[in-house]
Design an enzyme around this catalytic site. Structure first.
Site, PDB file in Angstrom:
ATOM      1  N   PRO A 196       0.823  -1.209   0.000  1.00 18.37           N
ATOM      2  CA  PRO A 196       0.000   0.000   0.000  1.00 18.37           C
ATOM      3  C   PRO A 196       0.863   1.268   0.000  1.00 18.37           C
ATOM      4  O   PRO A 196       1.842   1.343   0.751  1.00 18.37           O
ATOM      5  CB  PRO A 196      -0.795  -0.098   1.314  1.00 18.37           C
ATOM      6  CG  PRO A 196      -0.715  -1.520   1.746  1.00 18.37           C
ATOM      7  CD  PRO A 196       0.565  -2.061   1.181  1.00 18.37           C
ATOM      8  N   GLY A 218       1.773   4.985   0.956  1.00 16.51           N
ATOM      9  CA  GLY A 218       1.433   5.804   2.125  1.00 16.51           C
ATOM     10  C   GLY A 218       1.011   4.942   3.298  1.00 16.51           C
ATOM     11  O   GLY A 218       0.341   5.392   4.217  1.00 16.51           O
ATOM     12  N   GLY A 225       7.185   1.338   3.393  1.00 18.38           N
ATOM     13  CA  GLY A 225       8.377   1.582   2.574  1.00 18.38           C
ATOM     14  C   GLY A 225       8.131   1.344   1.093  1.00 18.38           C
ATOM     15  O   GLY A 225       9.050   0.952   0.358  1.00 18.38           O
ATOM     16  N   SER A 226       6.889   1.603   0.656  1.00 20.20           N
ATOM     17  CA  SER A 226       6.532   1.345  -0.754  1.00 20.20           C
ATOM     18  C   SER A 226       7.514   2.003  -1.725  1.00 20.20           C
ATOM     19  O   SER A 226       7.987   1.366  -2.671  1.00 20.20           O
ATOM     20  CB  SER A 226       5.107   1.844  -0.993  1.00 20.20           C
ATOM     21  OG  SER A 226       4.882   2.020  -2.356  1.00 20.20           O
ATOM     22  N   SER A 227       7.843   3.274  -1.479  1.00 21.97           N
ATOM     23  CA  SER A 227       8.690   3.983  -2.442  1.00 21.97           C
ATOM     24  C   SER A 227      10.079   3.337  -2.534  1.00 21.97           C
ATOM     25  O   SER A 227      10.602   3.132  -3.636  1.00 21.97           O
ATOM     26  CB  SER A 227       8.809   5.461  -2.070  1.00 21.97           C
ATOM     27  OG  SER A 227       9.294   5.596  -0.754  1.00 21.97           O
ATOM     28  N   ALA A 228      10.661   2.956  -1.400  1.00 22.17           N
ATOM     29  CA  ALA A 228      12.003   2.347  -1.432  1.00 22.17           C
ATOM     30  C   ALA A 228      11.949   0.965  -2.085  1.00 22.17           C
ATOM     31  O   ALA A 228      12.870   0.581  -2.817  1.00 22.17           O
ATOM     32  CB  ALA A 228      12.570   2.250  -0.018  1.00 22.17           C
ATOM     33  N   ALA A 229      10.862   0.224  -1.857  1.00 25.18           N
ATOM     34  CA  ALA A 229      10.757  -1.117  -2.440  1.00 25.18           C
ATOM     35  C   ALA A 229      10.599  -1.028  -3.961  1.00 25.18           C
ATOM     36  O   ALA A 229      11.225  -1.791  -4.715  1.00 25.18           O
ATOM     37  CB  ALA A 229       9.584  -1.872  -1.824  1.00 25.18           C
ATOM     38  N   ASP A 267      14.737   2.871   5.658  1.00 28.58           N
ATOM     39  CA  ASP A 267      13.853   2.114   4.759  1.00 28.58           C
ATOM     40  C   ASP A 267      14.645   1.432   3.651  1.00 28.58           C
ATOM     41  O   ASP A 267      14.538   0.221   3.433  1.00 28.58           O
ATOM     42  CB  ASP A 267      12.807   3.047   4.113  1.00 28.58           C
ATOM     43  CG  ASP A 267      11.730   3.484   5.085  1.00 28.58           C
ATOM     44  OD1 ASP A 267      11.916   3.286   6.296  1.00 28.58           O
ATOM     45  OD2 ASP A 267      10.707   4.030   4.632  1.00 28.58           O
TER      46      ASP A 267
END
Ligand code: MEV
Length: 311
Positions: free
Chosen positions: A98, A100, A104-108, A149
């Site tokens: 998900p 936000g 750590g969505s952005s780093a993944a 992250d």
């Protein structure tokens, strides 16, 4: 066609204080993954990224300056680091993490994309080089990220992290069972990090002391985890960490309610995890109580729950 992936992350202790040099403890959360598949594209078509979530196709060129889009920026960072022009390639991204959600969505997503692109260019990035490029991409999202992250996501191991020093792994003395919950509210880490910064600038004595107390909680938690100590004591530390995060203004009524629901139904302790104000939370539980605590979390409004073992 090859697919590259990267896991989500969960912060067990120390978020926000880690930005100010205190330690944090974080672990990869492999139930959620970002995946990027690299597919050859017709000659002359250049590099594009297709995102399943937005349905958008993004074209990557090297002369855009710093683009607004983090995916394009991540691809550019790889091309520049490897000194290569954009290849004829399509990168297809899908992610179950998900956005936000404190996972750590952005780093993944950056990690999976950089893995796929560098491998397609014949120069797979690994370890340190990948970690520092993902950190660079994170700066576009978060302004002043601590680096926790990207570190836990790139190395895919539980870490004891102190900003600016090499990550340390640590011993897990006895297995621990956590329930991870998505609060269902998406929140911006950039915003909460910047709000904490404003509080700190306004009253360094008060907020510096809270940040220092979080550091003490993290150091004690590491010692307990390593010694396989009582989960009741570790749970109490999680509750203390949550209260200190509330004092930094990054909890919310909803997160407080969810943590209370977990504790009232038998969790040893619960705290928000990640940037806060929404996103995720984590509760330490006895494995046989996990189903009833998960049900209590869902009836208190959690969007989803997962079991996570730290062994
Ligand atoms: C976000 O997952 C963790 C924060 O401590 C920010 C950071 O460390 O960069 C809130």
């Amino acid at each position: 066609m090859e697919t590259y992936s990267a896991p989500a992350k969960i912060i067990l202790f120390g978020e926000h204080a880690v930005v100010y040099g205190e330690p944090a403890i974080a672990a990869p959360f492999k139930a959620l993954q970002a995946q990027v598949t690299a597919m050859p594209a017709p000659p002359g078509s250049g590099l594009s990224i297709i995102s399943a979530a937005s349905g958008l196709t993004l074209h990557v060129s090297l002369d855009d300056g710093t683009p607004d889009d983090a995916l394009v920026y991540a691809a550019q960072l790889v091309l520049k680091a490897l000194d290569k022009p954009p290849p004829d390639l399509t990168l297809a991204l899908r992610s179950s993490i998900p956005i936000g959600g404190g996972f750590g969505s952005s780093a993944a997503v950056s990690t999976a994309l950089m893995r796929a692109l560098s491998a397609a260019l014949g120069a797979p990035l690994s370890g340190e080089a990948l970690n520092s490029l993902v950190y660079e991409a994170e700066r576009l999202h978060h302004g002043t990220p601590s680096g926790v992250d990207n570190t836990v996501i790139v190395y895919e191991q539980p870490v004891y992290f102190v900003r600016g020093t090499p990550p340390e792994t640590f011993r897990i003395g006895a297995p621990l069972t956590f329930l991870v919950a998505d609060s269902g509210v998406s929140a911006s880490t950039r915003e909460t990090v910047s709000d904490v910064r404003q509080l700190y600038m306004r009253d360094q004595a008060r907020y510096g002391a809270i940040i220092g107390e979080i550091g003490d909680v993290v150091r004690t938690a590491r010692a307990l985890i390593e010694s396989g100590g009582a989960p009741r004591e570790l749970g109490a530390l999680m509750n203390a960490n949550h209260d200190l995060l509330r004092a930094l203004s990054v909890s919310s009524a909803h997160l407080d309610r969810l943590c209370a629901a977990a504790r009232d139904s038998g969790a040893y302790g619960a705290k928000l995890s990640g940037g806060g104000r929404g996103g995720s939370l984590i509760a330490l539980v006895e494995p046989d109580l996990a189903p009833s605590i998960a049900a209590a979390l869902r009836s208190a409004g959690a969007a989803q729950t997962w079991l996570m073992q730290l062994t």
